[in-house]
Structures are given as C-alpha cells and as structure tokens.
Scaffold this motif. Structure first.
Motif, PDB file in Angstrom:
ATOM      1  N   SER A 150      -7.218 -16.601 -43.512  1.00 30.54           N
ATOM      2  CA  SER A 150      -7.499 -16.476 -42.072  1.00 30.54           C
ATOM      3  C   SER A 150      -7.460 -17.858 -41.449  1.00 30.54           C
ATOM      4  CB  SER A 150      -8.868 -15.829 -41.863  1.00 30.54           C
ATOM      5  OG  SER A 150      -9.128 -15.689 -40.488  1.00 30.54           O
ATOM      6  N   ASN A 151      -6.499 -18.092 -40.585  1.00 31.20           N
ATOM      7  CA  ASN A 151      -6.404 -19.345 -39.839  1.00 31.20           C
ATOM      8  C   ASN A 151      -7.118 -19.172 -38.507  1.00 31.20           C
ATOM      9  OD1 ASN A 151      -4.829 -20.336 -41.869  1.00 31.20           O
ATOM     10  ND2 ASN A 151      -2.916 -20.238 -40.743  1.00 31.20           N
TER      11      ASN A 151
ATOM     12  N   GLU B 165     -16.124 -31.532 -25.059  1.00 31.80           N
ATOM     13  CA  GLU B 165     -15.279 -30.433 -25.509  1.00 31.80           C
ATOM     14  C   GLU B 165     -14.580 -30.844 -26.794  1.00 31.80           C
ATOM     15  OE1 GLU B 165     -11.802 -27.370 -24.023  1.00 31.80           O
ATOM     16  OE2 GLU B 165     -12.674 -28.779 -22.604  1.00 31.80           O
ATOM     17  N   VAL B 166     -14.534 -29.917 -27.730  1.00 31.90           N
ATOM     18  CA  VAL B 166     -13.877 -30.146 -29.017  1.00 31.90           C
ATOM     19  C   VAL B 166     -12.863 -29.034 -29.222  1.00 31.90           C
ATOM     20  CG1 VAL B 166     -14.190 -30.323 -31.509  1.00 31.90           C
ATOM     21  CG2 VAL B 166     -15.942 -31.234 -29.970  1.00 31.90           C
ATOM     22  N   ARG B 167     -11.635 -29.407 -29.520  1.00 33.24           N
ATOM     23  CA  ARG B 167     -10.587 -28.441 -29.861  1.00 33.24           C
ATOM     24  C   ARG B 167     -10.320 -28.576 -31.350  1.00 33.24           C
ATOM     25  NH1 ARG B 167      -8.444 -26.156 -25.639  1.00 33.24           N
ATOM     26  NH2 ARG B 167      -8.635 -27.096 -23.576  1.00 33.24           N
ATOM     27  N   TYR B 168     -10.049 -27.448 -31.999  1.00 37.73           N
ATOM     28  CA  TYR B 168      -9.862 -27.504 -33.452  1.00 37.73           C
ATOM     29  C   TYR B 168      -8.837 -26.491 -33.925  1.00 37.73           C
ATOM     30  CZ  TYR B 168     -12.882 -23.400 -33.433  1.00 37.73           C
ATOM     31  OH  TYR B 168     -13.419 -22.156 -33.190  1.00 37.73           O
ATOM     32  N   VAL B 169      -8.323 -26.770 -35.124  1.00 40.00           N
ATOM     33  CA  VAL B 169      -7.416 -25.880 -35.839  1.00 40.00           C
ATOM     34  C   VAL B 169      -7.883 -25.881 -37.286  1.00 40.00           C
ATOM     35  CG1 VAL B 169      -5.050 -25.528 -36.635  1.00 40.00           C
ATOM     36  CG2 VAL B 169      -5.466 -26.379 -34.325  1.00 40.00           C
ATOM     37  N   ALA B 170      -7.937 -24.711 -37.889  1.00 41.29           N
ATOM     38  CA  ALA B 170      -8.247 -24.586 -39.318  1.00 41.29           C
ATOM     39  C   ALA B 170      -7.152 -23.710 -39.917  1.00 41.29           C
ATOM     40  CB  ALA B 170      -9.621 -23.972 -39.521  1.00 41.29           C
TER      41      ALA B 170
ATOM     42  N   ASN C 263      -3.407 -26.574 -43.612  1.00 43.26           N
ATOM     43  CA  ASN C 263      -3.534 -28.028 -43.691  1.00 43.26           C
ATOM     44  C   ASN C 263      -4.968 -28.514 -43.535  1.00 43.26           C
ATOM     45  OD1 ASN C 263      -0.672 -28.379 -43.920  1.00 43.26           O
ATOM     46  ND2 ASN C 263      -0.542 -27.871 -41.762  1.00 43.26           N
ATOM     47  N   GLY C 264      -5.939 -27.603 -43.579  1.00 41.95           N
ATOM     48  CA  GLY C 264      -7.345 -27.987 -43.477  1.00 41.95           C
ATOM     49  C   GLY C 264      -7.878 -27.856 -42.062  1.00 41.95           C
ATOM     50  N   PHE C 265      -9.038 -28.446 -41.837  1.00 43.58           N
ATOM     51  CA  PHE C 265      -9.700 -28.404 -40.542  1.00 43.58           C
ATOM     52  C   PHE C 265      -9.410 -29.692 -39.800  1.00 43.58           C
ATOM     53  CE2 PHE C 265     -13.307 -29.333 -37.774  1.00 43.58           C
ATOM     54  CZ  PHE C 265     -13.372 -28.159 -37.037  1.00 43.58           C
TER      55      PHE C 265
END
Length: 136
Positions: free
Chosen positions: A74-75, A91-96, A99-101
């Motif tokens: 699950s990404n 504000e924090v934007r993120y991707v998990a 390739n990790g977090f």
C-alpha cells in the motif's frame, strides 16, 4: 500530643496536594476549547486504494490517498497542516512507496552542508575506490 500535630500536618499536606476541582478545570476548558470537526471524508475501495480527508476548525487538516504499489504494498501520498504559535501554519507533504518515506516541508530540519575539506576527502576516497585502492 506530638503525634496529633504530625497527623494534622499530614492531613493538611494531603489536602493541599489533592487535585483541585471547579475553577481551575473551567480555566483549562477556556484555554483549550473543544475543536469542531468541519470535514471527515473516508473512502475505501477494499483493494488497497483509499482516500481520507480531515479538517478541524482550529486549522488542523490532513489529506491522504492510498493506492496499490508495484510490489503489492500500500503506497500513500498526502499532506497535513497544523497551526503554529505565531498564527502561521506548517504544512508537510509526503510520499510513502517503494522508495521509502519522503517528506517535504520548509519546517523539516536539514543537515548542515559538508565543509569543503570533507567534500575533498570524499572525492579522493571515491577516486581511490575507482582505481581499486583498498585500506584495511
């Protein structure tokens, strides 16, 4: 008589140390009023895909989207926001994903840049490795 005085002193100390009710709790309530939830939307497709959005009247919000990754995991990608003491917002934007977090925000500390002599030493070490030079 001495034991009576000690007992009264202990009783007085216990009364002073006990939690206070009434006005202090009312003051705490006024300093931290309840937060109203303005938006709470959730969608789950049941196959690893989902969407979630949350917003409160104090400025806290979060938005997240999930989808199935290339390896079946699950990404997720999204952002969250919260108020700062000065009245502005962080504000924090993120991707998990595979390739990790990874998070992006001007509020996330970054390491200090390496000094010039350290960069030169790294360059020399890479050059030596490329020539096959090894140190034990």
């Amino acid at each position: 008589m001495k034991s009576v005085i000690i007992a009264l002193a202990c009783l007085a100390a216990a009364a002073v140390a006990s939690p206070q009710f009434g006005l202090p709790q009312q003051q705490q309530f006024l300093q931290n009023p309840p937060v109203a939830i303005l938006r709470d939307e959730r969608q789950d497709q049941g196959n690893g895909e989902f969407a979630y959005t949350f917003e409160a009247d104090n400025g806290i919000s979060e938005s997240r989207r999930g989808f199935v990754g290339s390896l079946g995991q699950s990404n997720m990608e999204g952002s969250y926001r919260f108020p700062l003491p000065d009245g502005s917002f962080a504000e924090v934007r993120y991707v998990a994903d595979e390739n990790g977090f990874r998070a992006e925000s001007p509020f996330i500390p970054t390491p200090h840049p390496l000094p010039a002599h350290a960069i030169e030493q790294i360059r020399i070490a890479e050059e030596q490795r490329a020539r096959g030079i090894r140190f034990d």
